[in-house]
Design a protein around this motif. Structure first.
Motif, mmCIF file in Angstrom:
data_model
loop_
_atom_site.group_PDB
_atom_site.id
_atom_site.type_symbol
_atom_site.label_atom_id
_atom_site.label_comp_id
_atom_site.label_asym_id
_atom_site.label_seq_id
_atom_site.Cartn_x
_atom_site.Cartn_y
_atom_site.Cartn_z
ATOM 1 N N GLY A 105 -38.640 11.882 3.354
ATOM 2 C CA GLY A 105 -40.018 11.501 3.097
ATOM 3 C C GLY A 105 -40.472 11.627 1.666
ATOM 4 O O GLY A 105 -41.635 11.344 1.354
ATOM 5 N N GLU A 106 -39.582 12.017 0.747
ATOM 6 C CA GLU A 106 -39.948 12.228 -0.652
ATOM 7 C C GLU A 106 -39.242 11.208 -1.541
ATOM 8 O O GLU A 106 -38.092 10.832 -1.278
ATOM 9 C CB GLU A 106 -39.567 13.642 -1.090
ATOM 10 C CG GLU A 106 -40.222 14.749 -0.283
ATOM 11 C CD GLU A 106 -41.732 14.766 -0.428
ATOM 12 O OE1 GLU A 106 -42.229 14.439 -1.530
ATOM 13 O OE2 GLU A 106 -42.422 15.093 0.562
ATOM 14 N N PRO A 107 -39.893 10.741 -2.607
ATOM 15 C CA PRO A 107 -39.260 9.743 -3.481
ATOM 16 C C PRO A 107 -38.103 10.327 -4.282
ATOM 17 O O PRO A 107 -38.200 11.425 -4.827
ATOM 18 C CB PRO A 107 -40.407 9.301 -4.405
ATOM 19 C CG PRO A 107 -41.373 10.448 -4.395
ATOM 20 C CD PRO A 107 -41.269 11.073 -3.032
ATOM 21 N N LEU A 108 -37.017 9.559 -4.342
ATOM 22 C CA LEU A 108 -35.852 9.945 -5.133
ATOM 23 C C LEU A 108 -35.835 9.250 -6.488
ATOM 24 O O LEU A 108 -35.252 9.748 -7.444
ATOM 25 C CB LEU A 108 -34.564 9.577 -4.387
ATOM 26 C CG LEU A 108 -34.266 10.308 -3.093
ATOM 27 C CD1 LEU A 108 -33.068 9.675 -2.401
ATOM 28 C CD2 LEU A 108 -34.005 11.785 -3.360
ATOM 29 N N GLY A 109 -36.420 8.059 -6.556
ATOM 30 C CA GLY A 109 -36.388 7.264 -7.771
ATOM 31 C C GLY A 109 -35.963 5.846 -7.463
ATOM 32 O O GLY A 109 -35.649 5.486 -6.317
ATOM 33 N N ALA A 110 -35.949 5.027 -8.485
ATOM 34 C CA ALA A 110 -35.621 3.613 -8.319
ATOM 35 C C ALA A 110 -34.124 3.422 -8.089
ATOM 36 O O ALA A 110 -33.296 4.167 -8.625
ATOM 37 C CB ALA A 110 -36.066 2.824 -9.544
#
Length: 295
Positions: A274-279
Motif C-alpha cells: 500500500g505504500e509508493p515505491l517510486g516510478a
C-alpha cells in the motif's frame, strides 16, 4: 526465551483502532511475563529509526500494531535479522495477517498468539519481496490500482475509502491499456498491453482482494497476475470475483511465477504493501525465509 517486547504502534491505524489496541495488547503480554516497551515516532521515518535502534540494542521481539503499512514499516527493521515479528492486525487491510493465518480485529487474541509463540520459541519463516532496499510482505502492484492510489494521494478534499472510490471512478473514466515490459528471472523481456500487473508474495491486498490468490509465503517465488486489455464494462464485471480469487480464469488474466521480476512502463508508479515505491522501472526479487513471524 525472549523477555523484551517492542510494541510498534500506529495510533491512526484503522481510524484509531491501533491506539485502542495497544493497551489490551500490552496487558496480555505483561501478564504473560514479558517486559513491554512502546515505540512511536513523530512520523514514519522517525518511528523506523527508533525501532531499528531499539531492536539492535538487545535480544528482543517486535510486535507491530496496525495495518499492512505498519507491518511493512516494521519489516524494514527486522527483515534479514534474527529478530522475530509479531503482528496485531488492527488496520483496515490486514492482508499480511490474513496470509500468515493470524487473527485480525481481535487485539487480545493476537497478543495471546504472540505470547504463546514467544514462550514456545515458535516462529514461522516466511518469504519477503525486496525492491532495492525496500522490503514488502504482500503485493507489489502497478497500473490501474497504482494510478488510483496516486490520484487519491493528490486529493485534498476527501479522505479514506470515499477518496479512493472517487479516484477509482476518475481512473476508470480515463482507462487505457498500459504498454508494459516484463522480464521474469533470466528470461527474455516481454511486451504486453495490460490494465495492471500485480506481483504477489502473498495472495491479497486492499483488504482481502485476492489478486494473486494462489501465491504462497514459503515457495521462494512470486505469483505475477497480469490483467490484459480490459474495457470498463468487463473490468467492473470481473472485479467482484477478485475477493474470492476466481478472476484468474478470466480470458484477460494470465499468471506467471518467478523469483525475480523487472517491470517497466512509462508514467507508472509501483506500490507495495500500500505504500509508493517510486516510478517504474523497478525490479522485485523474492528473498526466501527473510523474516521469522510469531505464529
Amino acid at each position: 526465551m525472549r523477555r523484551d517486547v517492542l510494541l510498534f504502534v500506529n495510533p491512526t491505524a484503522g481510524r484509531g483502532r491501533g491506539a485502542r489496541a495497544a493497551e489490551p495488547v500490552s496487558r496480555v503480554l505483561r501478564r504473560a511475563g514479558f517486559t513491554v516497551r512502546g515505540i512511536v515516532g513523530t512520523d514514519a521515518d522517525d518511528a523506523l529509526a527508533r525501532l531499528r535502534e531499539a531492536a539492535a540494542a538487545g535480544d528482543t521481539a517486535v510486535v507491530a500494531v496496525g495495518g499492512d503499512g505498519m507491518v511493512g514499516l516494521a519489516l524494514q527493521a527486522v527483515a534479514g535479522t534474527a529478530t522475530p515479528l509479531g503482528v496485531v492486525a488492527a488496520g483496515t487491510g490486514n492482508d499480511f495477517a490474513r496470509a500468515v493465518g493470524l487473527p485480525f480485529g481481535d487485539p487480545e487474541a493476537s497478543a495471546a498468539v504472540v505470547a504463546e509463540a514467544l514462550k514456545e520459541e515458535r516462529t514461522r519463516a516466511v518469504d519477503l519481496g525486496r525492491v532495492g532496499e525496500r522490503w514488502f510482505g504482500t503485493v507489489m502492484a502497478a497500473g490501474l490500482d497504482s494510478r488510483v492510489n496516486d490520484r487519491a494521494n493528490r486529493m485534498r478534499l476527501a479522505r479514506g475509502r470515499f477518496c479512493y472510490n472517487l479516484a477509482l471512478l476518475a481512473e476508470l473514466g480515463a482507462l487505457r491499456p498500459i504498454p508494459f515490459r516484463i522480464r521474469l528471472d533470466a528470461g527474455p523481456e516481454q511486451e504486453v498491453e495490460a490494465t495492471l500487473v500485480a506481483i504477489g508474495n502473498g495472495p491479497s491486498y486492499g483488504g482481502g482482494m485476492r489478486i494473486c490468490s494462489e501465491a504462497r509465503l514459503d515457495d521462494g517465488r512470486f505469483d505475477i497476475t497480469v490483467v490484459g486489455r480490459c474495457g470498463r464494462t468487463a473490468l467492473l464485471r470481473v472485479f467482484p470475483r477478485v475477493y474470492k480469487g476466481t478472476h484468474l480464469d478470466h480470458p484477460a488474466v494470465t499468471v506467471h511465477r518467478a523469483a525475480t521480476v523487472r517491470l517497466t512502463a512509462p508514467g507508472v508508479t509501483g506500490y507495495a504493501d500500500g505504500e509508493p515505491l517510486g516510478a517504474l522501472p523497478l525490479t522485485a526479487e523474492t528473498v526466501p525465509e527473510a523474516v521469522r513471524v510469531l505464529a
